[in-house]
Enzyme design. Structure first.
Site, short mmCIF file in Angstrom:
data_model
loop_
_atom_site.label_atom_id
_atom_site.label_comp_id
_atom_site.label_asym_id
_atom_site.label_seq_id
_atom_site.Cartn_x
_atom_site.Cartn_y
_atom_site.Cartn_z
N HIS A 159 14.46 -16.78 -40.82
CA HIS A 159 13.37 -15.86 -40.56
C HIS A 159 13.94 -14.57 -40.00
O HIS A 159 14.93 -14.59 -39.28
CB HIS A 159 12.36 -16.48 -39.59
N LYS A 213 -0.27 -22.93 -38.41
CA LYS A 213 -1.00 -22.14 -37.41
C LYS A 213 -2.03 -23.04 -36.74
O LYS A 213 -2.40 -24.04 -37.32
CB LYS A 213 -1.72 -20.96 -38.09
#
Length: 455
Positions: free
Chosen positions: A285, A166
Site C-alpha cells: 500500500h 470497512k
C-alpha cells in the site's frame, strides 16, 4: 601556484556538461527545476547535479584526493517545459559507483536527499529515473511476480477482485473475520486490511490474523477457489514486522501486506526477501504517497516511487483508478502501470516516461485499482487495466444493500460479464453499461448494486 583556489564556486563550470555522452551504467534522472528569479537554468541544473552527488558549497582541500571526473553527477541537458514559464527539465547522469548495491534507501538518500531544500531553487521535482541494468541486477525485486502469483492462485485470464474491510477502525477481530469470510465466500479473490489497521487496542494483530486465516480457509473449502486476505504486517519496528510476517507464514496464509512509504524502504526490502524465501505474496500500500507526489512542481512523481518499489519488492501496489479522471491522467497512469508490469518500456513523453527502461527480467508488479469504484466502473476498469490487475471495491462491496456476500457476488458477476464480452470482441468502452445491464438480468445481486450506484 601552490595549493588550490579557495572560495565559493560557480557550479556550472564543473557540473554542467552538455557534451557528455551518457553511459549504459549511469543512473539518469529527469528533474523539473523552478529556479529562483535571476538564477540561470544551467546554474540551477548544475547545482542539482552537484548537491545530489559530490558537490559542496565551497572548494575543499580533500577534492584533491579524489577524481571528480569519475564520481561527479553531471547535468547533461536542459529543456524548457512547454506552457510553463521559468520551469525546466534538467537531465542529470550519476555514475553507478555513487550508489550502494541493492539499496533503494541509499539511491534515494543520494538523489533526493539534500538537494530539495536548496536555496537557488524555488521548487524541484524528480519526474523520472532510468535505472541501469547493472544496478537493477543487484536487487531481488518482487518476491514472486505476476506469473508465479497466477500459478499459486490458479486464476487466469481475468483481473483479480479485492475488497478493503470497512469500517477500518473499531471492529473486533471476530467480526472482522466474519466480514472477510462473507466477501470471499461471495466470490472475491482477496480481502484487505486497511493501511492503518496495525495492532490497536480494539483489535490486536494476532487475534486478527487468527480469525482472518480461519475465514479464508473456510471460504476456500466452500468455493473450491484459492482465497487470500492481505494481513498488514506493518509495525513500529522491523523486528515486530518480521514477527507478524512469520506468524502469517505459520498460519499458512498466502499473502501479507506492507505500507512501504511509512514503513520505509529498508523494512520493505527486508520483508520482500523474507516473502520470497517463504512463499508469501506481498501486497504493497502506498500510504503517504500524496505527501511526496501531489504537487506538480515539487517532490517526486509517483512513477519514481513505483520504480523504487519494483526494485525493493512487492507483488501488488496501489496505482490509482483513472476512472472518471482527466484523459491526460489516464495516459500518465498507464505509463507507470506499464513500468510496473512490463519487462521493457520505451521512452514516451506523452505518457510521462522520460527514459527507456529495461528491467532485464525483474519480476513484474500487479497494479491495484482502488478507491471510490463500483460495478458500473467494471467495463472501463477491465479495459484500462487488462487482466494483470487487482480491482478493489471497498464500499463498492460492503455498501451493497443486502450485505457483504451479495456485494461480492455482484462484483464477480459484473467482472465475469465484462471479461466474457471482451473475449467475444465487444467494445467495453462503448457498450459497457449495456453489458452490465444484460448481466444484471441474471443476477439479482448485481441488479440491486446497479440500483444503488447509478452512474
Amino acid at each position: 601556484s601552490v595549493g588550490f583556489k579557495a572560495g565559493v564556486k560557480d557550479y556550472k563550470l564543473t557540473y554542467y556538461t552538455p557534451d557528455y555522452e551518457t553511459k549504459d551504467t549511469d543512473i539518469l534522472a529527469a528533474f523539473r527545476v523552478t529556479p529562483q528569479p535571476g538564477v540561470p537554468p544551467e546554474e540551477a541544473g548544475a547545482a542539482v547535479a552537484a548537491e545530489s552527488s559530490t558537490g559542496t558549497w565551497t572548494t575543499v582541500w580533500t577534492d584533491g584526493l579524489t577524481s571528480l571526473d569519475r564520481y561527479k553527477g553531471r547535468c547533461y541537458h536542459i529543456e524548457p517545459v512547454a506552457g510553463e514559464e521559468n520551469q525546466f527539465i534538467a537531465y542529470v547522469a550519476y555514475p553507478l559507483d555513487l550508489f550502494e548495491e541493492g539499496s533503494v534507501t541509499n539511491m534515494f538518500t543520494s538523489i533526493v536527499g539534500n538537494v530539495f531544500g536548496f536555496k537557488a531553487l524555488r521548487a524541484l521535482r524528480l519526474e523520472d529515473l532510468r535505472i541501469p541494468t547493472a544496478y537493477t541486477k543487484t536487487f531481488q525485486g518482487p518476491p514472486h511476480g505476476i506469473q508465479v502469483e497466477r500459478d499459486k492462485l490458479n486464476k487466469y485470464g481475468r483481473p483479480l477482485l479485492g475488497c478493503t474491510i470497512k469500517p477500518k477502525l473499531g471492529l473486533s477481530a471476530k467480526n472482522y473475520g466474519r466480514a472477510v469470510y462473507e466477501c470471499l465466500r461471495g466470490g472475491l479473490d482477496f480481502t484487505k486490511d486497511d493501511e492503518n489497521v496495525n495492532s490497536q487496542p480494539f483489535m490486536r494483530w494476532r487475534d486478527r490474523f487468527l480469525f482472518c486465516a480461519e475465514a479464508l480457509f473456510k471460504a476456500q473449502a466452500e468455493t473450491g477457489e484459492i482465497k487470500g486476505h492481505y494481513l498488514n504486517a506493518t509495525a513500529g519496528t522491523c523486528e515486530e514486522m518480521m514477527k507478524r510476517a512469520m506468524c502469517a507464514r505459520e498460519l499458512g496464509v498466502p499473502i501479507v501486506m506492507h505500507d512501504y512509504l511509512t514503513g520505509g524502504f529498508t523494512a520493505n526490502t527486508t520483508l520482500a526477501h523474507y516473502c520470497r524465501d517463504n512463499g508469501l505474496l506481498l501486497h504493497i500500500h502506498r500510504a503517504m504517497h500524496a505527501v511526496i507526489d501531489r504537487q506538480k512542481n515539487h517532490g517526486m512523481h509517483f512513477r519514481v516511487l513505483a520504480k523504487a518499489l519494483r526494485l525493493s519488492g512487492g507483488d501488488h501496489i496501489h496505482a490509482g483508478t483513472v476512472v472518471g479522471k482527466l484523459e491526460g491522467e489516464r495516459e500518465i497512469t498507464l505509463g507507470f502501470v506499464d513500468l510496473l508490469r512490463d519487462d521493457y518500456v520505451e521512452k514516451d513523453r506523452s505518457r510521462g516516461i522520460y527514459f527507456t527502461q529495461d528491467w532485464v527480467s525483474l519480476p513484474g508488479v500487479i497494479p491495484v485499482a482502488s478507491g471510490g469504484i463500483h460495478v458500473w466502473h467494471m467495463p472501463a476498469l477491465t479495459e484500462i487495466f487488462g487482466d494483470d490487475s487487482v480491482l478493489q471495491f471497498g464500499g463498492g462491496t460492503l455498501g451493497h444493500p443486502w450485505g457483504n456476500a451479495p456485494g461480492a457476488v455482484a462484483n464477480r458477476v459484473a467482472l465475469e460479464a465484462c471479461v466474457q464480452a471482451r473475449n467475444e470482441g465487444r467494445d467495453l468502452a462503448r457498450e459497457g453499461n449495456e453489458i452490465i445491464r444484460e448481466a444484471s438480468k441474471w443476477s439479482p445481486e448485481l441488479a440491486a448494486a446497479c440500483e444503488v450506484w447509478k452512474e
